[in-house]
Scaffold this motif. Structure first.
Motif, PDB file in Angstrom:
ATOM      1  N   LEU A  31      -3.378 -14.519  13.627  1.00  0.00           N
ATOM      2  CA  LEU A  31      -3.843 -13.385  14.429  1.00  0.00           C
ATOM      3  C   LEU A  31      -2.771 -12.310  14.538  1.00  0.00           C
ATOM      4  N   LEU A  32      -1.547 -12.713  14.862  1.00  0.00           N
ATOM      5  CA  LEU A  32      -0.457 -11.741  14.993  1.00  0.00           C
ATOM      6  C   LEU A  32      -0.127 -11.092  13.651  1.00  0.00           C
ATOM      7  N   ALA A  33      -0.118 -11.897  12.593  1.00  0.00           N
ATOM      8  CA  ALA A  33       0.192 -11.344  11.269  1.00  0.00           C
ATOM      9  C   ALA A  33      -0.848 -10.319  10.841  1.00  0.00           C
ATOM     10  N   ALA A  34      -2.126 -10.620  11.098  1.00  0.00           N
ATOM     11  CA  ALA A  34      -3.188  -9.689  10.717  1.00  0.00           C
ATOM     12  C   ALA A  34      -3.106  -8.395  11.513  1.00  0.00           C
ATOM     13  N   PHE A  35      -2.859  -8.501  12.827  1.00  0.00           N
ATOM     14  CA  PHE A  35      -2.799  -7.300  13.655  1.00  0.00           C
ATOM     15  C   PHE A  35      -1.618  -6.415  13.250  1.00  0.00           C
ATOM     16  N   VAL A  36      -0.448  -7.022  13.083  1.00  0.00           N
ATOM     17  CA  VAL A  36       0.725  -6.240  12.694  1.00  0.00           C
ATOM     18  C   VAL A  36       0.519  -5.626  11.311  1.00  0.00           C
ATOM     19  N   GLY A  37      -0.020  -6.417  10.380  1.00  0.00           N
ATOM     20  CA  GLY A  37      -0.219  -5.922   9.023  1.00  0.00           C
ATOM     21  C   GLY A  37      -1.220  -4.788   8.943  1.00  0.00           C
ATOM     22  N   ILE A  38      -2.359  -4.937   9.647  1.00  0.00           N
ATOM     23  CA  ILE A  38      -3.384  -3.900   9.542  1.00  0.00           C
ATOM     24  C   ILE A  38      -2.958  -2.640  10.277  1.00  0.00           C
ATOM     25  N   ARG A  39      -2.225  -2.776  11.377  1.00  0.00           N
ATOM     26  CA  ARG A  39      -1.745  -1.578  12.066  1.00  0.00           C
ATOM     27  C   ARG A  39      -0.695  -0.844  11.234  1.00  0.00           C
ATOM     28  N   PHE A  40       0.130  -1.604  10.528  1.00  0.00           N
ATOM     29  CA  PHE A  40       1.080  -0.975   9.607  1.00  0.00           C
ATOM     30  C   PHE A  40       0.334  -0.204   8.533  1.00  0.00           C
ATOM     31  N   SER A  41      -0.740  -0.802   8.022  1.00  0.00           N
ATOM     32  CA  SER A  41      -1.509  -0.160   6.959  1.00  0.00           C
ATOM     33  C   SER A  41      -2.198   1.108   7.444  1.00  0.00           C
ATOM     34  N   VAL A  42      -2.893   1.031   8.579  1.00  0.00           N
ATOM     35  CA  VAL A  42      -3.658   2.205   9.027  1.00  0.00           C
ATOM     36  C   VAL A  42      -2.732   3.334   9.480  1.00  0.00           C
ATOM     37  N   ARG A  43      -1.553   3.005   9.963  1.00  0.00           N
ATOM     38  CA  ARG A  43      -0.630   4.070  10.341  1.00  0.00           C
ATOM     39  C   ARG A  43      -0.077   4.773   9.103  1.00  0.00           C
ATOM     40  N   LEU A  44       0.135   4.036   8.024  1.00  0.00           N
ATOM     41  CA  LEU A  44       0.539   4.686   6.777  1.00  0.00           C
ATOM     42  C   LEU A  44      -0.588   5.548   6.222  1.00  0.00           C
ATOM     43  N   ILE A  45      -1.820   5.050   6.333  1.00  0.00           N
ATOM     44  CA  ILE A  45      -2.960   5.831   5.857  1.00  0.00           C
ATOM     45  C   ILE A  45      -3.094   7.116   6.661  1.00  0.00           C
ATOM     46  N   ARG A  46      -2.938   7.001   7.984  1.00  0.00           N
ATOM     47  CA  ARG A  46      -3.066   8.180   8.838  1.00  0.00           C
ATOM     48  C   ARG A  46      -1.952   9.187   8.569  1.00  0.00           C
ATOM     49  N   ALA A  47      -0.759   8.685   8.236  1.00  0.00           N
ATOM     50  CA  ALA A  47       0.358   9.573   7.940  1.00  0.00           C
ATOM     51  C   ALA A  47       0.249  10.208   6.558  1.00  0.00           C
ATOM     52  N   GLY A  48      -0.705   9.756   5.756  1.00  0.00           N
ATOM     53  CA  GLY A  48      -0.898  10.338   4.435  1.00  0.00           C
ATOM     54  C   GLY A  48       0.160   9.963   3.426  1.00  0.00           C
ATOM     55  N   VAL A  49       0.709   8.747   3.521  1.00  0.00           N
ATOM     56  CA  VAL A  49       1.721   8.294   2.569  1.00  0.00           C
ATOM     57  C   VAL A  49       1.064   8.126   1.196  1.00  0.00           C
ATOM     58  N   ARG A  50       1.595   8.775   0.202  1.00  0.00           N
ATOM     59  CA  ARG A  50       0.927   8.830  -1.106  1.00  0.00           C
ATOM     60  C   ARG A  50       0.924   7.493  -1.834  1.00  0.00           C
ATOM     61  N   TRP A  51       2.021   6.732  -1.706  1.00  0.00           N
ATOM     62  CA  TRP A  51       2.114   5.513  -2.497  1.00  0.00           C
ATOM     63  C   TRP A  51       1.321   4.366  -1.881  1.00  0.00           C
ATOM     64  N   TRP A  52       0.766   4.550  -0.678  1.00  0.00           N
ATOM     65  CA  TRP A  52      -0.024   3.486  -0.066  1.00  0.00           C
ATOM     66  C   TRP A  52      -1.465   3.569  -0.556  1.00  0.00           C
ATOM     67  N   PRO A  53      -2.114   2.410  -0.834  1.00  0.00           N
ATOM     68  CA  PRO A  53      -3.455   2.451  -1.436  1.00  0.00           C
ATOM     69  C   PRO A  53      -4.487   3.229  -0.639  1.00  0.00           C
TER      70      PRO A  53
END
Length: 321
Positions: A31-53
């Motif tokens: 549960l903790l791994a999924a929450f930390v991982g997905i929040r890391f992902s969506v924050r990169l997406i929101r920031a518009g990081v180009r190298w993130w899928p």
């Protein structure tokens, strides 16, 4: 966790594996791994990081991660029912998968609740609250605490009085319901594992906008309503502001506007006092005696509001919304 050695490996063996809590520990890790991982992902997406899928799209369809969470939960849950008890490693693996699925689902709990994409809005903080609650409940059970009715079931099932046990459980559940109706969610959740806290939550003042306050405070007990509002401003507001800061530090800022405006009341607009003939609705004698059902106080407050709107509009009635 009495009786556990201080070393990490002895602690894990004695307090997690030997007590049968390995699946619960694995679930919490997932549960903790999924929450930390997905929040890391969506924050990169929101920031518009180009190298993130970025987001996953099938054609023009945005596949939310709650979909993957539901699939993982269903698969791990079905497989967990088929795995024998003698296979602890596989049960732990499935618990991790189930925890990952739960983290993905709860991270979009607000989307499920509102049936709208409110992820980065203020209403989206409900998802973070749901994850925090799941982590807290899992952590308390991992520490050996048990919910109402389970923490003393072994004692009463051997040589206890069933009637006493049933009365204790019923009383604790009643206190939990009162505490939750008073708007004290965390007190109610933690009190399920430690019943004395429910007594405190049930006896203290309700939050001013909770169901309990709307039913029993207000014009019925205005002094309690004032005390509840004063306590909300003095204690609750600063505490909630600190909680929001912690949430935004961990999960990002929820500052986008909601996708739809707040619902407005639709109905016939009240007419202005000089056109509505409200004077005839006052109690005889012109004084402010309240009727038994409280109707006069309600009409008096409503009339004051209508006068204010009409004065602002230059004597015109408020528009219909």
């Amino acid at each position: 966790m009495t009786g556990c050695d201080s070393g990490l490996e002895p602690w894990f063996q004695q307090c997690i594996v030997a007590t049968g809590r390995l699946p619960l520990f694995s679930f919490l890790v997932g549960l903790l791994a999924a929450f930390v991982g997905i929040r890391f992902s969506v924050r990169l997406i929101r920031a518009g990081v180009r190298w993130w899928p970025g987001n996953i799209r099938l054609g023009g369809l945005h596949v939310h991660h709650v979909v993957f969470g539901v699939v993982l939960m269903a698969g791990a849950g079905i497989a967990g029912l088929a795995v024998p008890d003698g296979w602890p490693v596989w049960r732990a693996v499935l618990a991790v998968v189930f925890g990952i699925g739960t983290g993905l689902v709860l991270d979009e709990f607000a989307l499920i609740l509102h049936l709208e994409d409110v992820y980065w809005t203020e209403r989206g903080r409900t998802s973070v609250d749901a994850v925090f609650a799941a982590v807290a409940l899992s952590g308390m059970m991992l520490m050996g605490l048990r919910p109402i009715g389970l923490y003393r079931w072994g004692v009463f099932s051997r040589d206890g009085d069933t009637g006493v046990f049933a009365a204790e459980v019923a009383g604790s559940l009643l206190l939990a319901v009162v505490t939750l109706l008073k708007g004290k969610t965390w007190t109610g959740l933690v009190g399920i594992f430690w019943p004395p806290l429910l007594v405190v939550g049930a006896l203290r003042l309700s939050r001013p906008r909770a169901l309990w306050a709307r039913r029993w405070y207000g014009i019925r007990r205005p002094d309690r309503q004032r005390r509840a509002e004063a306590r909300e401003r003095r204690l609750r507001v600063p505490l909630m502001a600190a909680k929001v800061r912690v949430q935004e530090l961990l999960a990002g800022r929820h500052d986008l506007p909601d996708p739809r405006p707040a619902p407005t009341h639709r109905g016939r607009a009240p007419r202005c006092p000089d056109r509505a003939g409200h004077a005839g609705s006052r109690p005889p004698g012109g004084h402010t005696t309240r009727l038994p059902n409280g109707r006069w106080i309600y009409e008096k407050n409503r009339l004051s509001a209508v006068k204010s709107v009409c004065a602002h509009n230059g004597g015109a009635p408020p528009p219909i919304t």
